[in-house]
Motif scaffolding. Structure first.
Motif, PDB file in Angstrom:
ATOM      1  N   PRO A 177      -6.247   2.033  -8.136  1.00  0.00           N
ATOM      2  CA  PRO A 177      -5.138   0.956  -7.970  1.00  0.00           C
ATOM      3  C   PRO A 177      -4.082   0.746  -6.958  1.00  0.00           C
ATOM      4  CG  PRO A 177      -4.932   2.592  -9.800  1.00  0.00           C
ATOM      5  CD  PRO A 177      -6.088   3.187  -9.036  1.00  0.00           C
ATOM      6  N   ALA A 178      -3.826   2.006  -6.073  1.00  0.00           N
ATOM      7  CA  ALA A 178      -3.116   2.000  -4.872  1.00  0.00           C
ATOM      8  C   ALA A 178      -4.009   1.026  -3.845  1.00  0.00           C
ATOM      9  CB  ALA A 178      -2.545   3.290  -4.586  1.00  0.00           C
ATOM     10  N   ILE A 179      -5.164   1.655  -3.584  1.00  0.00           N
ATOM     11  CA  ILE A 179      -6.025   1.007  -2.700  1.00  0.00           C
ATOM     12  C   ILE A 179      -6.059  -0.626  -2.784  1.00  0.00           C
ATOM     13  CG2 ILE A 179      -8.140   1.081  -1.604  1.00  0.00           C
ATOM     14  CD1 ILE A 179      -8.707   3.851  -2.526  1.00  0.00           C
ATOM     15  N   SER A 180      -6.118  -1.121  -3.960  1.00  0.00           N
ATOM     16  CA  SER A 180      -6.452  -2.258  -3.948  1.00  0.00           C
ATOM     17  C   SER A 180      -5.164  -3.079  -3.812  1.00  0.00           C
ATOM     18  CB  SER A 180      -6.965  -2.587  -5.301  1.00  0.00           C
ATOM     19  OG  SER A 180      -6.110  -2.238  -6.529  1.00  0.00           O
ATOM     20  N   GLU A 181      -4.006  -2.469  -4.153  1.00  0.00           N
ATOM     21  CA  GLU A 181      -2.711  -3.050  -4.012  1.00  0.00           C
ATOM     22  C   GLU A 181      -2.353  -2.969  -2.495  1.00  0.00           C
ATOM     23  OE1 GLU A 181       0.029  -1.818  -6.685  1.00  0.00           O
ATOM     24  OE2 GLU A 181       1.939  -2.739  -5.909  1.00  0.00           O
ATOM     25  N   TYR A 182      -2.439  -1.800  -1.800  1.00  0.00           N
ATOM     26  CA  TYR A 182      -1.786  -1.641  -0.373  1.00  0.00           C
ATOM     27  C   TYR A 182      -2.906  -1.811   0.658  1.00  0.00           C
ATOM     28  CZ  TYR A 182       2.097  -0.020  -3.158  1.00  0.00           C
ATOM     29  OH  TYR A 182       3.172  -0.184  -4.029  1.00  0.00           O
ATOM     30  N   HIS A 183      -4.269  -1.728   0.175  1.00  0.00           N
ATOM     31  CA  HIS A 183      -5.223  -1.969   1.377  1.00  0.00           C
ATOM     32  C   HIS A 183      -5.030  -1.215   2.473  1.00  0.00           C
ATOM     33  CE1 HIS A 183      -6.289  -5.448  -1.032  1.00  0.00           C
ATOM     34  NE2 HIS A 183      -5.157  -6.057  -1.028  1.00  0.00           N
ATOM     35  N   LEU A 184      -5.636  -1.219   3.640  1.00  0.00           N
ATOM     36  CA  LEU A 184      -5.226  -0.624   4.842  1.00  0.00           C
ATOM     37  C   LEU A 184      -4.050  -0.469   5.394  1.00  0.00           C
ATOM     38  CD1 LEU A 184      -8.866  -0.796   6.384  1.00  0.00           C
ATOM     39  CD2 LEU A 184      -8.075   1.115   5.293  1.00  0.00           C
ATOM     40  N   GLY A 185      -3.199  -1.425   5.134  1.00  0.00           N
ATOM     41  CA  GLY A 185      -1.999  -1.605   5.436  1.00  0.00           C
ATOM     42  C   GLY A 185      -1.215  -0.169   5.278  1.00  0.00           C
ATOM     43  N   PHE A 186      -1.665   0.547   4.115  1.00  0.00           N
ATOM     44  CA  PHE A 186      -0.959   1.671   3.587  1.00  0.00           C
ATOM     45  C   PHE A 186      -0.991   2.779   5.028  1.00  0.00           C
ATOM     46  CE2 PHE A 186      -1.548   5.696   1.433  1.00  0.00           C
ATOM     47  CZ  PHE A 186      -0.227   5.785   0.723  1.00  0.00           C
TER      48      PHE A 186
END
Lengths: 323, 304
Positions: A56-65
């Motif tokens: 869920p977090a990967i799909s929300e923040y992508h690599l910008g994380f």
């Protein structure tokens, strides 16, 4: 012995394995095989479980994380660049200090500098360093290391403040105390693995160097270290991997401040410390974000450890074929 | 007869060979001596932390060590006195669960790696996995246990902590047990095979008993490591200020105290009493860890 007495009294002196024995044999071997497979599965499970929870977090923040610099639960913005920076910076500092002392210790313990009994004392000291729990190191760091280095840090800041490394004052926890304690914690790993590497260097190579008239240190620096260099490199990589994942000492000493700074005295944060501090109170939305951060840490440490282990396996098999 | 004296001739040529004796003041010799001095210095500096830690533990933690501290519950806030009896119990319970999970698994895997099929592809990959797991950050073992146990049972608990610790103990148990089984002389095994034993009979009756001291060494080292772990307990066992067994009843599925988390919690408190107790708890924890390390050494002494 008891076994023989039993045999002597039994009606059959010996018997071939019965059908049941073969069945048991099969079962047991199957079980052992399953457990060996389980070791592989564990590594896969680690990646899989943490990966799935992070989706869920990967799909929300992508690599910008990975490049974001704020961590704000209220605004729902998350980025771990300061933590990645802090993890690498503290580990590199620890590697420089701990690596130097670890390799020196390995040379010192393998090259007959000491009578056997004294060597055992130093060897035990290095091994005991590894036995102290990291939370105790962290605690010791707060009450012993920080007060001890504060005057030095203040002086360096006052005299050399224009150098970015000494750019801020040490207000308590910070990068330097964390890195120092981290260096102590990786020293045993580096020393132990380097010792193995140095011991694998065939004796006659050293004898040949002495035969040509080399001094002790010429033999060590020009012959033994180059021959053992791959193994020592592996030791440093493994030590680096240790430092990347070390948690408690950093959670207690690094200051947990979300900032990017070159200064040795400014507080920072690391991925492991971030997880340790935020997981216990994580809300519904924060857990996947933390899982994402954990996945990043897992991938970095797995990669570093695999490289280290591969180097060690390669060098030991090479040495074996050389002999 | 005037034969040239061979000794004299030798002496004449020897005069041209530089002396094999090296002066300490000669640059190369001096360099070597200086480096040796530096190595000594480095070794002494590297011993300072251990001496300092042990000194701190004994001086600052030693004077509070008493039966009261070992049997009472942690103090709250401004309270004086108190102890960490529940944390000692909690550490033993969590490490015990970790050992129950990791030891059977680890030993069985080691039997496969060391005895059944040491050179198969599975063995190579499994061994590599175990070595990689050795370097697994302990916090990630905690994250894994959190995801698998805490999130499914919806509670912090001793078994969750046990799973995390088991993951950290597993590689030590596997690798040392494998090493121990490899040192069993093949003559002994061949004799058993010659009598018609099956492979598992050889493993259980010959290899396992002979390698037992080595296997126990690994187990002790794993226990020692697990007892000192903190990070994976922070959010799997959490902490509790009460006894694990209260009124004769023990609820496994509740948060549980541990020595290491107690040290961490107390280290950040502004009260002197708690700081002193944290030093004492550190002393107890280090003694516990060292005890298992010494046990490992005693067991691991070569018997043959």
């Amino acid at each position: 012995m008891k076994i023989f007495e039993e045999d002597a009294t039994s009606t059959q002196i010996s018997r071939p394995p019965a059908q049941a024995d073969y069945l048991l044999d099969r079962l047991f071997r199957g079980l052992a095989t399953a457990c060996a497979w389980f070791l592989l599965i564990v590594v896969g499970l680690l990646l899989g479980v943490i990966g799935v929870k992070a989706v869920p977090a990967i799909s929300e923040y992508h690599l910008g994380f990975l490049t974001g610099t704020t961590w704000d639960v209220n605004k729902q913005t998350f980025g771990i660049l300061p933590e990645i920076w802090g993890t690498l910076y503290s580990s590199i500092l620890a590697l420089i200090i701990g690596g130097f002392f670890g390799v020196t210790m390995a040379i010192f313990l393998t090259q007959d500098f000491l009578p056997a009994r004294l060597a055992l004392v130093f060897r035990t000291i290095v091994e005991l360093l590894a036995a102290i729990p990291s939370v105790v190191y962290g605690f010791w760091g707060i009450f012993v290391v920080i007060p001890a280095i504060r005057p030095i840090a203040d002086w360096l800041n006052a005299e050399f403040g224009w150098i970015p490394f000494f750019g801020t004052t040490l207000s308590g926890p910070g990068m330097l105390p964390a890195a120092l304690v981290l260096a102590i914690m990786i020293l045993p790993t580096v020393a132990a693995v380097s010792q193995d590497a140095i011991r694998q260097v065939p004796h006659r190579i050293k004898e040949a160097a002495f035969g040509l008239g080399a001094t002790r240190w010429e033999a060590i620096l020009r012959v033994i270290l180059p021959t053992a260099s791959t193994g020592i490199f592996g030791a440093l990589v493994l030590g680096f991997g240790r430092a990347l994942g070390e948690t408690m000492a950093l959670a207690m000493l690094v200051g947990n401040s979300n900032q990017l700074s070159l200064s040795l005295f400014s507080p920072g944060n690391t991925l492991a410390a971030l997880l340790a501090l935020n997981f216990p109170e994580a809300g519904e939305h924060e857990v996947p974000v933390l899982m994402y951060a954990a996945l990043v840490l897992l991938l970095i440490t797995l990669a570093v450890n695999m490289v280290g282990t591969a180097i060690m396996t390669l060098t030991s098999s090479q040495m074996r074929t050389d002999k | 007869m005037n034969v040239p004296d061979p000794l004299l001739a030798n002496n004449q040529t020897l005069g041209e060979i530089p002396s094999l004796k090296r002066s300490l003041l000669e640059p190369r010799g001096l360099f070597s001596t200086l480096l040796s001095g530096a190595a000594w210095l480095a070794a002494i500096i590297a011993s300072v932390p251990l001496v300092s830690v042990l000194y701190g533990l004994i001086v600052r933690g030693g004077h509070r060590l008493s039966l009261e501290v070992l049997t009472e519950l942690p103090p709250a806030g401004f309270e004086q006195g108190g102890g960490f009896g529940n944390a000692i119990v909690g550490t033993l319970v969590t490490v015990g669960i970790g050992a129950l999970i990791s030891i059977p698994f680890g030993i069985l895997a080691a039997i496969f790696l060391g005895e059944l099929e040491p050179d198969s592809r599975v063995a190579h990959v499994a061994r590599f996995s175990a070595k990689t797991l050795t370097g697994l950050p302990s916090i990630l073992a905690g994250v894994f246990a959190y995801a698998v146990v805490v999130m499914t049972t919806h509670t912090y608990s001793a078994p969750a902590a046990g799973v995390a610790l088991a993951l950290l103990m597993l590689p030590t148990v596997v690798l040392t047990a494998e090493e121990a089984m490899r040192t069993v002389p093949s003559n002994m095994k061949n004799a058993a095979y010659g009598m018609g034993c099956t492979r598992s009979q050889v493993v259980w009756k010959i290899v396992f008993p002979t390698a037992l001291p080595g296997i126990l060494t690994g187990v002790m080292l794993a226990v020692a490591r697990a007892a000192g772990e903190t990070a994976p307990l922070l959010f799997t066992a959490l902490f509790s200020s009460y006894w694990f067994v209260e009124n004769g009843k023990a609820d496994l599925m509740t948060p549980i105290a541990s020595l290491s988390v107690l040290i961490y919690n107390f280290s950040g408190m502004p009260y002197d009493n708690q700081i002193e107790l944290a030093w004492t708890a550190s002393l107890v924890l280090v003694m516990l860890v060292l005890l298992f390390n010494i046990l490992a050494r005693v067991l691991g002494r070569k018997k043959f």
